[in-house]
Design a protein around this motif. Structure first.
Motif, short mmCIF file in Angstrom:
data_model
loop_
_atom_site.label_atom_id
_atom_site.label_comp_id
_atom_site.label_asym_id
_atom_site.label_seq_id
_atom_site.Cartn_x
_atom_site.Cartn_y
_atom_site.Cartn_z
N ILE A 70 -8.85 -0.70 -6.15
CA ILE A 70 -7.71 0.21 -6.29
C ILE A 70 -6.47 -0.55 -6.75
O ILE A 70 -5.75 -0.12 -7.66
CB ILE A 70 -7.44 0.93 -4.95
N VAL A 71 -6.21 -1.71 -6.14
CA VAL A 71 -5.05 -2.51 -6.54
C VAL A 71 -5.18 -2.97 -7.98
O VAL A 71 -4.21 -2.94 -8.75
CB VAL A 71 -4.88 -3.71 -5.58
N ARG A 72 -6.38 -3.37 -8.37
CA ARG A 72 -6.59 -3.81 -9.76
C ARG A 72 -6.35 -2.66 -10.74
O ARG A 72 -5.69 -2.84 -11.77
CB ARG A 72 -8.00 -4.38 -9.92
N GLN A 73 -6.89 -1.49 -10.40
CA GLN A 73 -6.69 -0.31 -11.26
C GLN A 73 -5.20 0.03 -11.38
O GLN A 73 -4.71 0.36 -12.45
CB GLN A 73 -7.43 0.90 -10.67
N LEU A 74 -4.51 -0.08 -10.27
CA LEU A 74 -3.08 0.22 -10.26
C LEU A 74 -2.31 -0.75 -11.15
O LEU A 74 -1.43 -0.34 -11.93
CB LEU A 74 -2.55 0.16 -8.82
N ASN A 75 -2.64 -2.02 -11.04
CA ASN A 75 -1.96 -3.02 -11.86
C ASN A 75 -2.24 -2.84 -13.35
O ASN A 75 -1.39 -3.10 -14.20
CB ASN A 75 -2.36 -4.43 -11.42
N GLU A 76 -3.45 -2.37 -13.65
CA GLU A 76 -3.82 -2.17 -15.06
C GLU A 76 -3.21 -0.89 -15.63
O GLU A 76 -2.78 -0.87 -16.80
CB GLU A 76 -5.35 -2.11 -15.19
N GLN A 77 -3.15 0.17 -14.83
CA GLN A 77 -2.75 1.48 -15.33
C GLN A 77 -1.29 1.83 -15.03
O GLN A 77 -0.72 2.70 -15.68
CB GLN A 77 -3.64 2.57 -14.72
N GLY A 78 -0.70 1.18 -14.03
CA GLY A 78 0.67 1.49 -13.67
C GLY A 78 0.82 2.66 -12.72
O GLY A 78 1.90 2.90 -12.19
N GLU A 79 -0.26 3.41 -12.47
CA GLU A 79 -0.24 4.55 -11.57
C GLU A 79 -1.68 4.99 -11.34
O GLU A 79 -2.53 4.88 -12.23
CB GLU A 79 0.57 5.70 -12.16
N VAL A 80 -1.97 5.46 -10.13
CA VAL A 80 -3.29 6.02 -9.83
C VAL A 80 -3.09 7.30 -9.04
O VAL A 80 -2.08 7.48 -8.37
CB VAL A 80 -4.18 5.04 -9.04
N THR A 81 -4.07 8.19 -9.11
CA THR A 81 -4.02 9.43 -8.34
C THR A 81 -5.17 9.46 -7.34
O THR A 81 -6.22 8.83 -7.55
CB THR A 81 -4.11 10.67 -9.24
N VAL A 82 -4.96 10.20 -6.25
CA VAL A 82 -6.00 10.35 -5.24
C VAL A 82 -7.24 11.00 -5.85
O VAL A 82 -8.37 10.57 -5.61
CB VAL A 82 -5.47 11.20 -4.06
N GLU A 83 -7.03 12.02 -6.66
CA GLU A 83 -8.15 12.73 -7.28
C GLU A 83 -8.96 11.79 -8.18
O GLU A 83 -10.21 11.78 -8.14
CB GLU A 83 -7.63 13.91 -8.09
N GLN A 84 -8.26 11.00 -8.98
CA GLN A 84 -8.95 10.07 -9.89
C GLN A 84 -9.77 9.05 -9.10
O GLN A 84 -10.93 8.78 -9.44
CB GLN A 84 -7.89 9.34 -10.73
#
Length: 262
Positions: A13-27
């Motif tokens: 999750i942290v890696r995805q956040l750093n790559e995308q700049g934002e994450v959603t619960v649904e995603q």
């Protein structure tokens, strides 16, 4: 992913956040094929560890201007080492009381692999941390009168609730340790702590060695009410021997090395 992969999922999750700049619960729920409730618990735990900021429906990275230095690594390792020793004494389905305090709170993330726990607390901070666990225990609150000094509930109502149950273990901290008398506190409200000790089969005090010998006037738990003291390896042999002569088992957690998470 299964519950055994909680840490791996959170790292991702942290890696995805750093790559995308934002994450959603649904995603994230779709990515990991898990429930949105589980993802929200992941995000809450990561936010508590200073790794992200939750936003409605998801999370964003922490702005660089909000990143601050953490507390001394030595202190952090001491608390974690004490918490690990305490957690090793807990079995599935145990009935616990966890008192307020930063050292007792360090125990909570280590309870995630235990099943069927019942936990009573008088502290909202402890209750909120317990709710972040994936294997969330049955949570009981004392209620009572809110004490802003201890940031916990106190008083006769809380004492009456406690006396309605019996518990396997009490985990409690201290502001200081009087080597001759027992645990001490700045808080003058000590009645609830003593009731906690009365209704638990084993009373476990979790305290850093730097608090040994502190001169604090209010006696919280006399040694006669304490079964086990868990501290770090900074305790000297003379202090340890004096406490053990009072009938208390002293456990020294090894904190002089880097400790990895579970």
């Amino acid at each position: 992913m299964t519950k055994r992969n909680t840490q791996q999922r959170r790292h991702t999750i942290v890696r995805q956040l750093n790559e995308q700049g934002e994450v959603t619960v649904e995603q994230l729920a779709g990515l990991f094929q898990t429930s949105e409730v589980t993802i929200r618990k992941d995000l809450a735990a990561l936010e508590k560890n200073g790794l992200l900021l939750r936003r409605y429906g998801g999370a964003v990275p922490i702005p660089s201007e909000m990143v601050v230095e953490s507390e001394s690594q030595k202190v952090s390792n001491q608390k974690l080492a004490i918490a690990r020793c305490a957690a090793a004494r807990i079995r599935d389905h145990n009935r616990l009381i966890i008192d307020s305090g930063s050292t007792t709170r360090a125990l909570i993330p280590l309870l995630g692999k235990r099943h069927g726990l019942v936990v009573m607390t008088n502290a909202l901070s402890v209750a909120n941390a317990l709710r972040d666990l994936e294997n969330e225990p049955t949570l009981l609150m004392t209620g009572g009168t809110w004490d802003p000094h201890s940031e916990a509930f106190q008083g006769q109502v809380a004492e009456q609730v406690l006396r309605s149950y019996d518990f396997d273990q009490l985990f409690i901290g201290a502001d200081g340790i009087d080597l001759e008398r027992g645990t001490t506190t700045f808080n003058e409200l000590v009645g609830l702590s003593r009731v906690m000790a009365e209704v638990a089969r084993e009373v476990i005090v979790m305290v850093e060695s730097e608090k040994l010998g502190r001169k604090i006037p209010n006696l919280e738990l006399p040694w006669a009410q304490v079964d086990t003291l868990i501290t770090d390896d900074g305790i000297d042999e003379a202090s340890r021997a004096q406490i053990e002569r009072s009938g208390v088992t002293v456990i020294c957690a090894q904190s002089n090395k880097q400790l990895s998470g579970e």
